[in-house]
Design a protein around this motif. Structure first.
Motif, short mmCIF file in Angstrom:
data_model
loop_
_atom_site.label_atom_id
_atom_site.label_comp_id
_atom_site.label_asym_id
_atom_site.label_seq_id
_atom_site.Cartn_x
_atom_site.Cartn_y
_atom_site.Cartn_z
N GLY A 114 0.81 -1.21 0.00
CA GLY A 114 0.00 0.00 0.00
C GLY A 114 0.84 1.26 0.00
O GLY A 114 0.51 2.23 -0.69
N ASN A 137 -8.27 0.83 -6.64
CA ASN A 137 -8.27 0.86 -5.19
C ASN A 137 -9.69 0.92 -4.63
O ASN A 137 -9.98 0.33 -3.58
CB ASN A 137 -7.47 2.07 -4.69
CG ASN A 137 -7.13 1.96 -3.23
OD1 ASN A 137 -6.56 0.96 -2.78
ND2 ASN A 137 -7.48 2.97 -2.45
N PHE A 140 -10.87 -2.59 -4.63
CA PHE A 140 -10.24 -3.36 -3.56
C PHE A 140 -10.84 -3.01 -2.20
O PHE A 140 -10.97 -3.87 -1.33
CB PHE A 140 -8.74 -3.12 -3.54
CG PHE A 140 -7.97 -3.94 -4.54
CD1 PHE A 140 -6.81 -4.59 -4.19
CD2 PHE A 140 -8.43 -4.08 -5.84
CE1 PHE A 140 -6.11 -5.35 -5.11
CE2 PHE A 140 -7.75 -4.83 -6.76
CZ PHE A 140 -6.58 -5.48 -6.40
N LEU A 141 -11.22 -1.75 -2.02
CA LEU A 141 -11.84 -1.34 -0.76
C LEU A 141 -13.22 -1.97 -0.59
O LEU A 141 -13.66 -2.21 0.54
CB LEU A 141 -11.97 0.19 -0.71
CG LEU A 141 -10.70 0.98 -0.41
CD1 LEU A 141 -10.93 2.47 -0.66
CD2 LEU A 141 -10.25 0.77 1.03
N PRO A 212 -7.28 -5.86 1.45
CA PRO A 212 -8.11 -4.75 1.96
C PRO A 212 -7.33 -3.76 2.80
O PRO A 212 -7.59 -2.55 2.74
CB PRO A 212 -9.18 -5.49 2.81
CG PRO A 212 -9.21 -6.87 2.26
CD PRO A 212 -7.80 -7.17 1.85
N ALA A 215 -5.43 -1.48 0.53
CA ALA A 215 -6.32 -0.50 -0.10
C ALA A 215 -6.59 0.69 0.83
O ALA A 215 -6.60 1.84 0.39
CB ALA A 215 -7.64 -1.17 -0.49
N ARG A 219 -5.35 4.71 0.10
CA ARG A 219 -6.22 5.89 0.12
C ARG A 219 -5.77 6.90 1.18
O ARG A 219 -5.67 8.10 0.90
CB ARG A 219 -7.67 5.46 0.38
CG ARG A 219 -8.61 6.63 0.65
CD ARG A 219 -10.05 6.24 0.59
NE ARG A 219 -10.46 5.92 -0.77
CZ ARG A 219 -11.72 5.64 -1.11
NH1 ARG A 219 -12.66 5.63 -0.19
NH2 ARG A 219 -12.04 5.38 -2.36
#
Length: 335
Positions: A114, A137, A140-141, A212, A215, A219
């Protein structure tokens, strides 16, 4: 961090664990179902049932049971598993290393993966690559860890059988370890064939748990980096001729670590909770897998021990987050 701060955190940790103990103990006693009924044979007499209740301390009132449990737990006796007929503490110590290795491997994967992608997205801001990263992303979230687990089993375990889909190590090699920390022991003792065998069994569970988390880190860190890139000190460094890569890595990254670290710690606690389902899907012999069996069998002593172990883990992680936050943020060192 001052001695008072450490003392306050220790007191809060003790209070939190006591609260967890009270809640789990009471809830397990009021939910429907009788653990003794699952142990007796069809022809058992009333005396046989009473003997089992006495043996497991279920013949007393709830306050008395709780007092006995707390007193014995403080001496290191967490009781005996009803379904496995073994001391709960030994079962926890036997399964805990597997879960810890899995969780920390997923944490390392999530942080490194990440972090690198967040830095790449920051360097590629206002380009098509940033948009592609943001779209992927977001996907993936939206996908939880257990869905990733099922997809990985189908993709890398069935369609293209690259990695083992169950267990922690090949059964023929399980007797070659002196401790329950298989991955660490095989690496420290330089037995690389064992190390890669254990690692191959961990790849899919680690991906399922780590994607997860990665992700979330992408962010959070990307937003923090973009915000830091707008600060005056970055503009000054850019005017001095510093490259964008050096600006991101040397100047803005250290200021963006703080909020990312805090959120990563919170997500890590959620991830440890997620090991329950992921371990079940991959038949991974950790605490999470054992927790499901304990619930199915209404094994009250084992459930209580597992919940307290998870509670202790969460408390220790939160303390570690506080300490790390003080280390990376000088303004909090004297707070």
């Amino acid at each position: 961090m001052s001695f008072t701060g450490i003392f306050n955190r220790a007191v809060m940790a003790a209070v939190t664990l006591f609260g967890v103990a009270v809640i789990v103990f009471c809830l397990l006693r009021i939910v429907p179902g009788d653990p003794i009924a699952m142990m007796i044979s069809p022809g058992a007499s009333a005396d046989d049932i009473l003997a089992l209740r006495v043996k497991y301390g279920l013949d007393s009132s709830i306050p008395v049971q709780f007092g006995v449990w707390i007193r014995e737990m403080l001496t290191g006796d967490f009781g005996t598993s009803i379904s496995l007929k073994r001391p709960v503490l030994s079962l926890l110590m036997e399964r805990l290393p597997a879960t810890l290795e899995l969780a920390f491997a997923a944490l390392v994967f999530g942080v490194i993966g990440g972090g690198l992608i967040a830095i790449l997205a920051t360097l590629a801001r206002r380009t098509p690559l940033e948009s592609v990263i943001d779209v992927l992303n977001g996907l993936f979230l939206a996908v939880p860890d257990f869905v990733w687990a099922l997809l990985l089993v189908l993709a890398l375990g069935v369609a293209i059988p690259i990695f083992p889909t169950s267990g922690r190590v090949d059964p023929s090699l399980s007797g070659d370890f002196a401790t329950n920390f298989y991955l660490i022991e095989s690496l420290v003792t330089l037995r690389f064939s064992l190390f890669f065998n254990v690692l191959s069994h961990m790849v899919m569970p680690v991906l399922a748990l780590g994607l997860p988390l990665a992700a979330v880190i992408i962010r959070t860190l990307k937003e923090a980096l973009n915000e830091a890139m707008l600060q005056d000190y970055v503009l000054l460094a850019r005017l001095k001729g510093m490259s964008e890569t050096r600006l991101v890595v040397q100047e803005t990254l250290r200021n963006a670590i703080g909020p990312t670290l805090t959120l990563t710690g919170v997500q890590f606690t959620f991830m440890i909770g997620g090991t329950v389902i992921v371990e079940r899907i991959f038949s991974y012999p950790g605490i999470g897998n054992m927790a499901i069996d304990a619930v199915i069998n209404r094994d009250l002593p084992l459930i209580q021990g597992i919940v307290l172990m998870f509670g202790l883990t969460f408390v220790l992680i939160n303390i570690a987050i506080d300490l790390a936050g003080n280390f990376f943020n000088p303004r909090l060192k004297h707070g």
